[in-house]
Design an enzyme around this catalytic site. Structure first.
Site, PDB file in Angstrom:
ATOM      1  N   SER A   1       1.923  11.818  -8.779  1.00 28.23           N
ATOM      2  CA  SER A   1       2.237  13.576  -8.107  1.00 28.23           C
ATOM      3  C   SER A   1       2.257  14.408  -8.583  1.00 28.23           C
ATOM      4  O   SER A   1       2.098  16.121  -8.662  1.00 28.23           O
ATOM      5  CB  SER A   1       3.730  13.264  -6.802  1.00 28.23           C
TER       6      SER A   1
ATOM      7  N   LYS B   1       8.251  20.923 -12.438  1.00 27.56           N
ATOM      8  CA  LYS B   1       7.288  19.583 -11.542  1.00 27.56           C
ATOM      9  C   LYS B   1       8.694  20.775 -10.266  1.00 27.56           C
ATOM     10  O   LYS B   1      10.124  20.980 -10.687  1.00 27.56           O
ATOM     11  CB  LYS B   1       7.558  18.333 -11.752  1.00 27.56           C
TER      12      LYS B   1
ATOM     13  N   SER C   1       3.242   9.131 -10.933  1.00 28.08           N
ATOM     14  CA  SER C   1       2.844  10.198 -10.795  1.00 28.08           C
ATOM     15  C   SER C   1       3.357  10.856 -11.891  1.00 28.08           C
ATOM     16  O   SER C   1       3.010  11.492 -12.191  1.00 28.08           O
ATOM     17  CB  SER C   1       3.954  10.634  -9.630  1.00 28.08           C
TER      18      SER C   1
END
Ligand SMILES: [Mg+2]
Ligand SMILES: [Zn+2]
Lengths: 500, 106, 493
Positions: C159, C78, C183
């Protein structure tokens, strides 16, 4: 405790000045408060900066135990309440010297609560009135970086070497009423910090700076609105700021104006303060507990170690010097004012006691007198201080021992001391090599005295005829003949006998 | 007492001027249009979070550590620094070993 | 040989060890998938060379016999984790071009464990969002489509939407995620994969771009529970550089996996039956209950009375912390600088931050600034932290009667991109089931439970006691075994 009589004499009458000080003291530590970067003064720009200090994305603070310990010890030294539970909060504002966009500080739960500092108002007279100034709190926080404005016409340069260095903010109560009280407070605080070893007190290098809060009021009335003059870096300037700011406020008020609560900056060159517009809209700091740090909880063992490691502090020491060592109040005060002096003195006393085989109280007075007059006089002359003194406490003790056992007269001792300062040699060695030993050898002195008497028959006559002032002449001549090394007491006795 | 104060503070809705003040505190420049658009948006969100005011929190301590844990202290040892190239590597403007910013008048 | 990119982490690890294929073959397979999937916009930066270098090292290690736990396994990272020498943006314009000179603790642990990096995965800007629509680099698109014949682009959740989309589309077998209010779990649910947020403090936050410090927690995302256990072991562990890191040994979660739930008591929190919850979500929940019963667990209703306050509490605390955490993006030391003509320092800050932050980030900074400002701090922030204490106590009380909680992960299946963008509040409601565990710092995991009528994945959430990741993983495994979730999106990209 006495009330201050310091007043600003305005057109409408006398004004009283109310002063509170926030002293930022750099905590003595190798590494920064929340990072492993070094704290040493004077390094190349941005070399003592870790990625944490530069607030790179994802960097986190990890607190330094020594900084916490020193703040606790400082709190203990001013008899303050130590909070076993404290927290770090963020103080949010934007400035180029503040990389995180917030300063990690302690607002809601400071590590040290209320304490006090007692100052002597007339430091020349140690037994004069004292005043106890309240300390509101001590909290631990990060220092900011440094902005340089002179390197470039349109840019300021940012050096983060100081960013993240640990500070104690020592906040006094608004208990001071004159520049003198404030000056005494700063000096005493500095002395305590240096005794404790939590701050080197070096104001020139910025290790100690004061934010000076000043307001004025008619005696007996409510506190007036205060201004805060930031980062004042000497005792003299603190006193000047107060005097200047109090007078300015009285002028404003008497002209019908109002004091604005604001941040001001002191300009030592012009000796004036001016409003700091750059910080004007930074009032809403949005403090909240730093979520990167957990509550700081101190255990009993930690506190016990802090307490056990505290040295004897200036007030206690001063009292002990007077009662146990028999020093005068003045000498005791002078010797305890600075930790270096105390250390040097105590080393001198213990070495002296050992060298002379006597108790410390037996040798302390002579040691104090010699240190304060002879050594300080010499260092003054040479532009040196105790740290750079060419003579060590052990060497001083050897010299004092030679005086005490009669090897050296006062005069000879001064002579030997001068040579010690020049060469760094030990007193005994100098005495030996230069033959400066005082002699009580009656035979030699009798011989010299007899020769002086024989050579000055006319003066002997006059003396015996009643001109007693001439005795000094015979002493002088005999001493001269002895090369200055004769024990004056013995010379006197022999001449008295010989001249009848 | 406490609940009443909380509720009354939270009931305040924010206006254009407040939005501009917040933007200025947060150092985010906003045009008038943007500020205007933010007024109802922020009021919506704040109006919604306002329901917290109705929770009885008498005697409740604010949370300090989600998982019980206390602050560790590290040793006072220099372990970092002397990485100026790394520190300045991403600087928009670095000169003579410094970060450069528009001149600040103090 | 079947396509290596269809294999799980465990299968790649074991197959590689057994000599069925080389690590290079695996890396090349995934690199090719990544290169062919631009349409998903899952990656901000692709790093095929990093993956290949790790693969070559793994192949050499296999030859010399010193393999590491993740040797041969390439993963996605990420783009919230700072990676040394590789651009790290948090999907924000303000960090565009930022190349860290340091490696986050978690990513560093993964590389040390032998993993390679396929690239930096797209996300909601500064991890603020539940749909990936706040990324400066364009939204990630879910590989899934509704079976309604329409061709609407769906949100991968957020997210960690890039991580979710990439795993689901077989661009990587696993990826890192971060979870502040859901997330990891919500995007995992949206694309039919698993993801676990461990106990707060298990994964170091050092080197992870901060959103809300007291909530942020990294965790793995992968297609199976076992893969999550494997990754979690590599990612967690004490880090002295993070003051909130837990000083505890890392359990052997993979070895401890067991789907026998005999003796486990599963609580069903009644407050999670929210108004207007789609019937399909309710049905999924019932299915989950049946699975766990079948695995030997005892089911009971429990009460978490402050549940309805979790979301507003979160939307005070998270923006407050974010408003301060994001103050460092000021154009002085890294990232974007916008210096209009004649601007002074403070103008530069305001211009830089206006140009660099997206609308949702600005909105949250503004909210956070407001709730901390003079006169409002106690009413908002302190009150929220007190309610947070009550929410946490709700869980403590529940643990007196049960060991785990079962809830849906999200109140709906994936929605279409653009569908909820206009109304921030509607978007925030996506996190209604995930936020309470975040506020209490508890481990929680989403595991696929089935498909809805439109053929979209739905997730079930297991919440556990602090530090009891093992029970969470085991319950998830019991569901996984019974749900038999094998659906995967048809390749259209
Ligand atoms: Mg101050
Ligand atoms: Zn301060």
């Amino acid at each position: 405790m006495t009330e201050s009589t310091y007043r600003i004499h305005g057109a409408t009458g006398d004004w009283e000045v109310v002063i509170g000080l926030e002293v930022h003291a750099q905590i003595t530590s190798n590494a920064k408060l929340f990072s492993g970067a070094a704290t040493a003064f004077g390094a190349e720009p941005n070399t003592q900066v870790s990625l944490v200090d530069a607030a790179m994305p994802g960097m986190l603070p990890a607190p330094n135990r020594e900084c916490i310990r020193q703040a606790v010890r400082t709190g203990m030294a001013i008899e303050a309440q130590i909070n076993k539970y404290s927290r770090f909060d963020r103080k949010n504002y934007f400035y180029a010297d503040l990389p995180q966009g917030y300063q990690i500080s302690q607002l809601y739960h400071p590590i040290v609560g209320e304490g006090q500092i007692t100052v002597t108002l007339d430091e020349k007279h140690p037994n004069s009135a004292t005043k106890t100034i309240g300390v509101e709190r001590i909290h631990v926080e990060q220092d900011a970086g440094k902005l340089m404005h002179d390197q470039h016409p349109t840019r300021s340069y940012v050096d983060l070497n100081r960013s993240g260095v640990a500070l104690m903010e020592i906040v006094s109560k608004p208990d001071m009423r004159s520049p003198v009280e404030a000056g005494a407070y700063v000096r005493k605080l500095r002395s305590i910090l240096r005794y404790v070893g939590s701050c080197d007190g070096n104001m020139e290098e910025g290790s100690m700076r004061a934010d000076v809060n000043v307001s004025v009021r008619k005696p007996g009335e409510e506190f007036g609105t205060r201004t805060e003059t930031k980062n004042v870096n000497s005792v003299r300037f603190v006193m000047a700021v107060i005097e200047h700011e109090a007078n300015r406020q009285v002028d404003v008020l008497e002209a019908g104006g109002k004091i604005v609560q604001e941040t001001r900056l002191y300009d030592p060159d012009k000796n004036e303060t001016r409003s700091m517009r750059s910080k004007e809209d930074a009032h809403d700091y949005r403090y909240f507990p730093d979520p990167d740090l957990l509550p700081l909880e101190l255990d009993d063992a930690f506190l016990a170690e802090c307490r056990a490691s505290l040295p004897e502090l200036p007030d206690a020491k001063r009292t002990r010097y007077e009662t146990e060592l028999g020093l005068s109040a003045y000498n005791a005060a002078t010797l305890t004012a600075e930790v270096e002096t105390t250390r040097w003195f105590e080393s001198l006393v213990s070495e002296s006691a050992r060298a002379q085989g006597k108790s410390e109280s037996d040798v302390a007075r002579a040691a104090a007198n010699w240190l304060l007059s002879e050594l300080f006089g010499a260092l003054n002359r040479l532009g040196k201080d105790l740290e750079t003194s060419p003579v060590s406490p052990a060497q001083g003790a050897e010299l004092l021992a030679l005086v005490a056992d009669g090897t050296l007269s006062g005069t000879l001792a001064k002579q030997v001391f001068e040579i010690m300062l020049e060469t760094g040699d030990a007193a005994g060695k100098i005495v030996e090599e230069k033959g400066l030993k005082q002699t009580s050898d009656t035979g030699a002195i009798e011989e010299a005295a007899a020769k002086v008497i024989a050579d000055n028959a006319d003066k002997v006559e006059q003396y015996r005829g009643g001109k007693e002032a001439l005795f000094g002449f015979f002493v002088g001549q005999t001493m001269k003949a002895m090369g200055g090394k004769a024990n004056p007491k013995v010379v006197n006795e022999i001449l008295k006998k010989a001249l009848g | 007492m406490e609940r009443a104060r909380n509720a009354s503070a939270a009931r305040m809705s924010i206006d254009l001027q407040t939005v501009k003040k917040i933007a200025s505190l947060a150092r985010i420049s906003v045009t008038d249009g943007e500020a205007q658009a933010l007024v109802p948006e922020l009021n919506n969100i704040l109006g919604w979070v306002e329901q917290l005011g109705e929770v009885d929190v008498a005697g409740v301590e604010p949370m300090t550590a989600v998982i019980p844990n206390t602050l560790r202290l590290r040793d006072d040892v220099v372990t970092d620094g002397n990485v100026r190239e790394k520190v300045l590597a991403n600087a928009p403007q670095a000169e003579q070993g410094f970060f450069a910013v528009p001149k600040v008048i103090e | 040989m079947s396509n290596v990119t269809d294999l799980t982490v465990a299968e790649i690890r074991d197959g590689f060890r057994a000599g069925n294929f080389t690590a290079r073959e695996v890396a090349e397979g995934f690199n090719a998938n990544v290169a062919a999937a631009k349409a998903l916009n899952a990656f901000i930066v692709e790093t095929p060379d990093h993956a290949l270098a790790a693969a070559d090292a793994a192949d050499a290690a296999r030859a010399s016999g010193d393999l590491k736990p993740l040797s041969g396994v390439p993963i996605g990272m990420k783009d919230l984790f700072c990676t040394n020498g590789v651009q790290t943006t948090a999907a924000s314009h303000i960090l565009e071009g930022f190349i860290p000179t340091y490696e986050s603790t978690v990513s560093g642990k993964l590389w040390d464990a032998g993993a390679g990096m396929l690239g930096k995965l797209n996300l909601d800007q500064f991890a603020m969002g539940s749909s990936n629509e706040t990324s400066f680099f364009g939204n990630v698109i879910s590989p899934w489509k509704r079976n309604d014949g329409g061709n609407a682009s769906l949100a991968p959740g957020g997210s960690s939407g890039g991580s979710a989309s990439a795993i689901s589309a077989r661009l990587c077998p696993a990826a890192t995620g971060t979870d502040t209010g859901g997330s990891i779990r919500q995007p995992a649910a949206f694309v039919g994969i698993s993801g676990i947020k461990p106990t707060y403090g298990r994964c170091s936050r050092w080197g992870v771009v901060a959103f809300a410090s007291s909530l942020d927690q990294a965790g793995p995302m992968a297609r199976t529970v076992r893969d999550n256990a494997i990754l979690l072991e590599a990612m967690t562990g004490f880090d002295p550089k993070d003051s909130t890191s837990l000083d505890l040994p890392v359990p052997a979660w993979e070895a401890g996996l067991s789907s026998n739930l005999k003796g486990k008591r599963i609580g069903i929190p009644k407050e999670y039956r929210v108004d207007g919850m789609p019937a399909e979500i309710d049905a999924l929940w019932e299915k989950g209950i049946a699975f766990l019963k079948d695995a030997g667990a005892e089911i009971m209703e429990v009460s978490l009375p402050h549940t309805k306050y979790a979301l507003p509490t979160y939307y005070i605390i998270a923006p407050a912390e974010a408003s301060s955490n994001l103050a460092r993006y000021d154009g002085v030391r890294f990232g974007l600088r916008d210096l209009p003509d004649g601007a002074n320092l403070q103008d530069m800050y305001a211009a830089t931050r206006a140009a660099g932050f997206g609308p949702e980030v600005k909105r949250r900074i503004m909210i956070g600034t407001y709730v901390l400002s003079a006169g409002f701090y106690d009413a908002y922030y302190t009150q929220a932290q007190k309610v947070r204490t009550l929410i946490s106590r709700d869980f403590d009380r529940a643990w007196e009667s049960c060991d785990l909680l079962l809830t849906p992960t999200a109140p709906s299946a994936a929605f279409a991109l653009g569908e909820k963008q206009a109304d921030p509040l509607a978007m925030y409601l996506n996190d209604v089931f995930t936020v309470p565990a975040s506020l209490a710092g508890l481990p929680a995991m989403s595991v696929p439970g089935g498909l809805d009528a439109q053929g979209l994945p739905l997730g079930l959430q297991i919440i556990g006691k602090a530090l009891d990741e093992q029970s969470v993983l085991n319950a998830a495994l019991a569901i996984e075994e019974r749900a038999g979730f094998t659906a995967r999106p048809d390749k259209w990209w």
